[in-house]
Design a protein around this motif. Structure first.
Motif, PDB file in Angstrom:
ATOM      1  N   LYS A   1      22.309   1.118 -21.480  1.00 46.06           N
ATOM      2  CA  LYS A   1      21.856   1.418 -22.766  1.00 46.06           C
ATOM      3  C   LYS A   1      21.287   2.692 -22.985  1.00 46.06           C
ATOM      4  O   LYS A   1      20.263   3.019 -22.084  1.00 46.06           O
ATOM      5  CB  LYS A   1      20.850   0.302 -23.033  1.00 46.06           C
ATOM      6  CG  LYS A   1      21.428  -1.112 -22.848  1.00 46.06           C
ATOM      7  CD  LYS A   1      20.691  -2.280 -23.462  1.00 46.06           C
ATOM      8  CE  LYS A   1      21.167  -3.626 -23.216  1.00 46.06           C
ATOM      9  NZ  LYS A   1      22.325  -3.869 -24.178  1.00 46.06           N
ATOM     10  N   PRO A   2      21.766   3.548 -24.017  1.00 46.33           N
ATOM     11  CA  PRO A   2      21.044   4.535 -24.147  1.00 46.33           C
ATOM     12  C   PRO A   2      19.487   4.421 -24.646  1.00 46.33           C
ATOM     13  O   PRO A   2      19.314   3.532 -25.185  1.00 46.33           O
ATOM     14  CB  PRO A   2      21.753   5.255 -25.280  1.00 46.33           C
ATOM     15  CG  PRO A   2      22.528   4.065 -26.034  1.00 46.33           C
ATOM     16  CD  PRO A   2      22.765   2.996 -25.195  1.00 46.33           C
ATOM     17  N   GLN A   3      18.606   5.326 -24.037  1.00 48.33           N
ATOM     18  CA  GLN A   3      16.949   5.360 -24.679  1.00 48.33           C
ATOM     19  C   GLN A   3      17.020   6.301 -25.561  1.00 48.33           C
ATOM     20  O   GLN A   3      17.770   7.308 -26.002  1.00 48.33           O
ATOM     21  CB  GLN A   3      16.371   5.861 -23.585  1.00 48.33           C
ATOM     22  CG  GLN A   3      16.737   4.663 -22.035  1.00 48.33           C
ATOM     23  CD  GLN A   3      16.512   3.250 -22.349  1.00 48.33           C
ATOM     24  OE1 GLN A   3      15.460   2.642 -22.624  1.00 48.33           O
ATOM     25  NE2 GLN A   3      17.451   2.540 -22.525  1.00 48.33           N
ATOM     26  N   PHE A   4      15.883   6.200 -26.361  1.00 49.44           N
ATOM     27  CA  PHE A   4      15.308   7.263 -27.566  1.00 49.44           C
ATOM     28  C   PHE A   4      13.987   7.528 -27.350  1.00 49.44           C
ATOM     29  O   PHE A   4      13.357   7.053 -26.465  1.00 49.44           O
ATOM     30  CB  PHE A   4      15.554   6.414 -28.783  1.00 49.44           C
ATOM     31  CG  PHE A   4      16.666   5.701 -29.007  1.00 49.44           C
ATOM     32  CD1 PHE A   4      17.839   6.402 -29.688  1.00 49.44           C
ATOM     33  CD2 PHE A   4      17.135   4.439 -28.564  1.00 49.44           C
ATOM     34  CE1 PHE A   4      19.134   6.355 -29.934  1.00 49.44           C
ATOM     35  CE2 PHE A   4      18.428   4.191 -28.903  1.00 49.44           C
ATOM     36  CZ  PHE A   4      19.551   4.795 -29.518  1.00 49.44           C
ATOM     37  N   SER A   5      13.773   8.840 -27.881  1.00 51.19           N
ATOM     38  CA  SER A   5      12.452   9.480 -27.715  1.00 51.19           C
ATOM     39  C   SER A   5      12.043   9.794 -28.924  1.00 51.19           C
ATOM     40  O   SER A   5      13.039  10.220 -29.917  1.00 51.19           O
ATOM     41  CB  SER A   5      12.343  10.471 -26.621  1.00 51.19           C
ATOM     42  OG  SER A   5      13.197  11.441 -26.944  1.00 51.19           O
ATOM     43  N   ALA A   6      10.836  10.157 -29.376  1.00 48.61           N
ATOM     44  CA  ALA A   6      10.310  10.788 -30.443  1.00 48.61           C
ATOM     45  C   ALA A   6       9.594  11.981 -30.073  1.00 48.61           C
ATOM     46  O   ALA A   6       9.114  12.302 -28.910  1.00 48.61           O
ATOM     47  CB  ALA A   6       9.505   9.806 -31.395  1.00 48.61           C
ATOM     48  N   ALA A   7       9.176  12.821 -30.975  1.00 49.11           N
ATOM     49  CA  ALA A   7       8.445  14.014 -30.782  1.00 49.11           C
ATOM     50  C   ALA A   7       7.290  13.996 -31.877  1.00 49.11           C
ATOM     51  O   ALA A   7       7.225  14.703 -32.766  1.00 49.11           O
ATOM     52  CB  ALA A   7       9.389  15.523 -30.926  1.00 49.11           C
ATOM     53  N   PRO A   8       6.226  13.080 -31.593  1.00 49.35           N
ATOM     54  CA  PRO A   8       5.304  12.993 -32.724  1.00 49.35           C
ATOM     55  C   PRO A   8       4.225  13.846 -32.753  1.00 49.35           C
ATOM     56  O   PRO A   8       4.051  14.629 -31.863  1.00 49.35           O
ATOM     57  CB  PRO A   8       4.916  11.541 -32.401  1.00 49.35           C
ATOM     58  CG  PRO A   8       4.749  11.378 -30.877  1.00 49.35           C
ATOM     59  CD  PRO A   8       6.184  12.251 -30.417  1.00 49.35           C
ATOM     60  N   MET A   9       3.498  13.984 -33.968  1.00 46.34           N
ATOM     61  CA  MET A   9       2.370  14.330 -34.062  1.00 46.34           C
ATOM     62  C   MET A   9       1.603  13.386 -34.727  1.00 46.34           C
ATOM     63  O   MET A   9       1.806  12.764 -35.497  1.00 46.34           O
ATOM     64  CB  MET A   9       2.731  15.658 -35.282  1.00 46.34           C
ATOM     65  CG  MET A   9       3.541  16.860 -34.681  1.00 46.34           C
ATOM     66  SD  MET A   9       3.545  18.121 -35.925  1.00 46.34           S
ATOM     67  CE  MET A   9       4.594  17.262 -37.349  1.00 46.34           C
ATOM     68  N   THR A  10       0.201  13.819 -33.973  1.00 47.58           N
ATOM     69  CA  THR A  10      -0.983  12.907 -34.441  1.00 47.58           C
ATOM     70  C   THR A  10      -2.059  13.607 -34.849  1.00 47.58           C
ATOM     71  O   THR A  10      -2.504  14.569 -34.382  1.00 47.58           O
ATOM     72  CB  THR A  10      -1.242  12.135 -32.922  1.00 47.58           C
ATOM     73  OG1 THR A  10      -0.210  11.344 -32.389  1.00 47.58           O
ATOM     74  CG2 THR A  10      -2.301  10.943 -33.438  1.00 47.58           C
ATOM     75  N   LEU A  11      -2.357  13.205 -36.224  1.00 46.93           N
ATOM     76  CA  LEU A  11      -3.683  13.588 -37.032  1.00 46.93           C
ATOM     77  C   LEU A  11      -4.720  12.648 -36.549  1.00 46.93           C
ATOM     78  O   LEU A  11      -4.891  11.633 -36.874  1.00 46.93           O
ATOM     79  CB  LEU A  11      -3.327  13.967 -38.290  1.00 46.93           C
ATOM     80  CG  LEU A  11      -4.475  15.046 -39.000  1.00 46.93           C
ATOM     81  CD1 LEU A  11      -4.383  16.335 -38.373  1.00 46.93           C
ATOM     82  CD2 LEU A  11      -4.068  14.687 -40.541  1.00 46.93           C
ATOM     83  N   LEU A  12      -5.864  13.484 -36.110  1.00 43.37           N
ATOM     84  CA  LEU A  12      -7.337  12.431 -35.917  1.00 43.37           C
ATOM     85  C   LEU A  12      -8.447  13.195 -36.552  1.00 43.37           C
ATOM     86  O   LEU A  12      -8.364  14.304 -36.669  1.00 43.37           O
ATOM     87  CB  LEU A  12      -7.462  12.624 -34.234  1.00 43.37           C
ATOM     88  CG  LEU A  12      -6.090  12.362 -33.385  1.00 43.37           C
ATOM     89  CD1 LEU A  12      -5.862  13.017 -32.607  1.00 43.37           C
ATOM     90  CD2 LEU A  12      -6.819  10.846 -32.365  1.00 43.37           C
TER      91      LEU A  12
END
Length: 611
Positions: free
Chosen positions: A279-290
């Protein structure tokens, strides 16, 4: 103790024959007059027939050896070691080239890396294109005894691996390719290593404050930076974050106050993902503001923005969203954190770069060199663990392929409270720098003396291109020792707590589905997480990397006494006293913390990258 009567001081260097069976020699002591002895440090495994050439224990830089015999001995030692510890070089590192004697340094004993591209490119090997250079050995069986694990450490390492494998095999998890049934099942299956810290993580991993604290004191505390202006591709509004910021303020106002921080995992954008269990996997390239509240000082996430696929985005998530949608957004961030930590912060920065330091030291500095004596404790076992990693973890078809989806001032975080990685790390850095400064001042009385040491100038391999001052040398050697000891401890020791606190949700190794567009609740959350067997493969690997399996040598503990003079020994003692003071302060502080930060407590820091 072996005593060999030494000839008069002007005699040639002693040649000592040794038996065919491997044995570890600490040192030789030669008495040339009653009550007068010279110590010859060895600290090597000696195997097979041959001869061993040792120098008297006093450290000597290259320009101090004027006699041709001594110069020749230094050069032959380096030539022998450069054949023994050969590089595996990647295509993009060709300019380092092969080894040859530098014609501009005749009669100095220096052997430099040829920095000219050779015509014999076909003879160069590549492990993975773009990687730093590494040792040219395929398995640990090929390694020289002097860089191998001790028999005890090796046995404990594989016993530890076997115990984790057996535990998960008996529970039937290693062959399950399907989904986890519930969060409760995950917790129940990974209860074989309970600690107070792991229990704390499991109890609090869903909380916003704990999520934010991991950017400061988790296993990857090196990405957070103060945010002075919002990225153009981060769609967040005042209305979205108002519930956290409170009345009477705005994003712009908080940006100007310096109370907003950003963690950007954008390096993952467009990265090719893996296929696990077909099964293909997925990823994200998130930005988190704190946001750091001026009242409580607590750091909290106020918005997360993630990419779906290259060129596609989702709306930003915020704490006001549905509970499971917000939790899933935070977990995608943790997945990105896992990917960057394991590939860059841990593998590249804390393993592969120290291997470059280790090989450069072995290939460019003779045993009598003061920097060799200073650095040899800090490269102990590094070549073994890295060869083992290439053999069992990174190679095609191994754990990484089968089961994964993929400095302080510069980041402007000097004043953020509760940043224990920063606080403890700067203390350790200061202690190391003071120690290194004393050693350097003993053997290099001036900038000119640094410049004239040709062995030293060959050692950094062009990074930097030149060490021409005492200050530059101190800074560089401090960085090497800190990276090989404290930096590795900070980004490795946390595996134990976080893996067994809530392994899949807190540090998921991959994702099976894209970020959902709408609310789907706990069932969608579970369906997104990695498969059971993929999780278990990673758990075993991280379990192995979480704790030294014995034969430890804490930071500043030097049982192999390479330095024989009084001055460097006094510096070692002062360094050890300073580390004790730092440890006492850390332990006193930790008594008041719900989750103590212990990763940089000096007695828990290994001298070298050895696991």
């Amino acid at each position: 103790m072996l005593r060999v009567h030494k000839a008069p001081p002007e005699a040639p260097l002693p040649l000592v024959s040794f038996p065919p069976d491997a044995w570890f020699c600490r040192w030789f002591q030669l008495e040339w007059l009653p009550g007068a002895a010279l110590l010859f440090p060895c600290y090597q495994w000696l195997e097979g027939a041959g001869e061993l050439v040792l120098r008297e224990g006093a450290a000597k830089v290259s320009w101090q050896d004027h006699h041709p015999t001594l110069q020749d001995q230094r050069q032959k030692e380096l030539e022998t070691r450069q054949k023994m510890y050969s590089w595996l070089i990647c295509v993009e590192s060709l300019w380092f080239g092969s080894i040859q004697k530098d014609p501009s340094q005749q009669n100095t004993g220096a052997v430099r890396e040829n920095r000219h591209i050779s015509d014999h490119k076909s003879s160069w090997k590549t492990y993975i294109e773009g990687w730093p250079r590494c040792l040219d050995h395929e398995t640990v069986k090929d390694l020289d005894l002097n860089i191998k694990y001790s028999a005890m450490k090796n046995a404990k390492f594989f016993l530890k691996a076997h115990s984790a494998f057996t535990e998960l095999k008996i529970k039937g998890l290693l062959d399950r390719t399907g989904l986890w049934r519930s969060l409760r099942e995950m917790r129940r299956m990974f209860n074989f290593h309970k600690t107070p810290a792991a229990e704390y993580v499991f109890a609090h991993w869903q909380e916003d404050a704990f999520f934010a604290s991991q950017f400061l004191n988790g296993i990857n505390p090196v990405l957070i930076r103060r945010c002075r202006s919002l990225p153009k591709n981060f769609p967040v509004t005042d209305e979205m974050v108002a519930p956290v910021l409170g009345p009477g303020t705005s994003l712009q106002a908080e940006l100007e106050k310096g109370s907003l921080f950003l963690v950007d995992h954008g390096i993952l954008s467009g990265v090719q993902t893996n296929v696990i269990n077909g099964k293909p996997q997925f990823s994200a390239a998130p930005m988190t503001l704190l946001y750091q509240s001026s009242g409580s000082g607590t750091l909290l996430p106020i918005a997360i923005h993630s990419t779906r696929l290259p060129g596609q985005t989702t709306p930003s998530s915020c704490p006001a969203d549905d509970k499971w949608d917000w939790l899933l957004a935070k977990t995608w961030v943790r997945n990105a954190e896992f990917s960057i930590h394991e590939a860059i912060t841990h593998l590249l920065h804390a393993h592969l770069i120290p291997e470059v330091f280790a090989l450069a030291t072995l290939r460019q500095l003779p045993r009598c060199h003061p920097l060799f004596k200073l650095l040899i404790p800090h490269i102990r076992y590094t070549l073994h663990i890295n060869t083992l990693a290439r053999q069992l973890l990174i190679a095609p078809g191994k754990v990484v392929d089968k089961s994964t989806g993929l400095d302080i001032r510069a980041r402007d975080v000097e004043d953020i409270p509760g940043y224990y990685y920063r606080d403890d790390g700067m203390q350790i850095w200061g202690a190391i720098k003071s120690f290194v400064s004393e050693i350097v001042s003993i053997y290099y009385p001036s900038d000119t003396s640094v410049q004239h040491d040709q062995e030293l100038q060959a050692w950094p391999l062009g990074m930097p291109s030149l060490l021409d001052t005492q200050e530059a040398l101190v800074q560089y050697v401090t960085m090497v020792i800190f990276t090989c000891s404290a930096k590795h401890a900070a980004v490795s020791a946390g595996h134990l707590t976080l893996v067994f606190g809530c392994p899949i949700c807190h540090l998921p190794c991959s994702y099976r589905h894209l970020l959902p567009k709408a609310r789907h609740g706990p069932r969608a959350f579970i369906a997104t997480l990695p498969a059971v067997n993929a999780t278990c493969d990673v758990i075993i690997a991280l379990w192995l990397l979480s704790k030294e399996p014995g034969d430890r040598r804490p930071l500043g503990h030097y049982p192999d006494e390479h330095f024989t003079e009084d001055a460097p020994r006094r510096s070692v003692a002062a360094f050890q006293r300073k580390l004790i003071q730092i440890s006492n302060g850390i332990r006193e502080r930790n008594q008041s913390l719900a989750l103590p930060y212990t990763y940089l407590d000096p007695p828990l820091i290994e001298n070298s990258v050895s696991i």
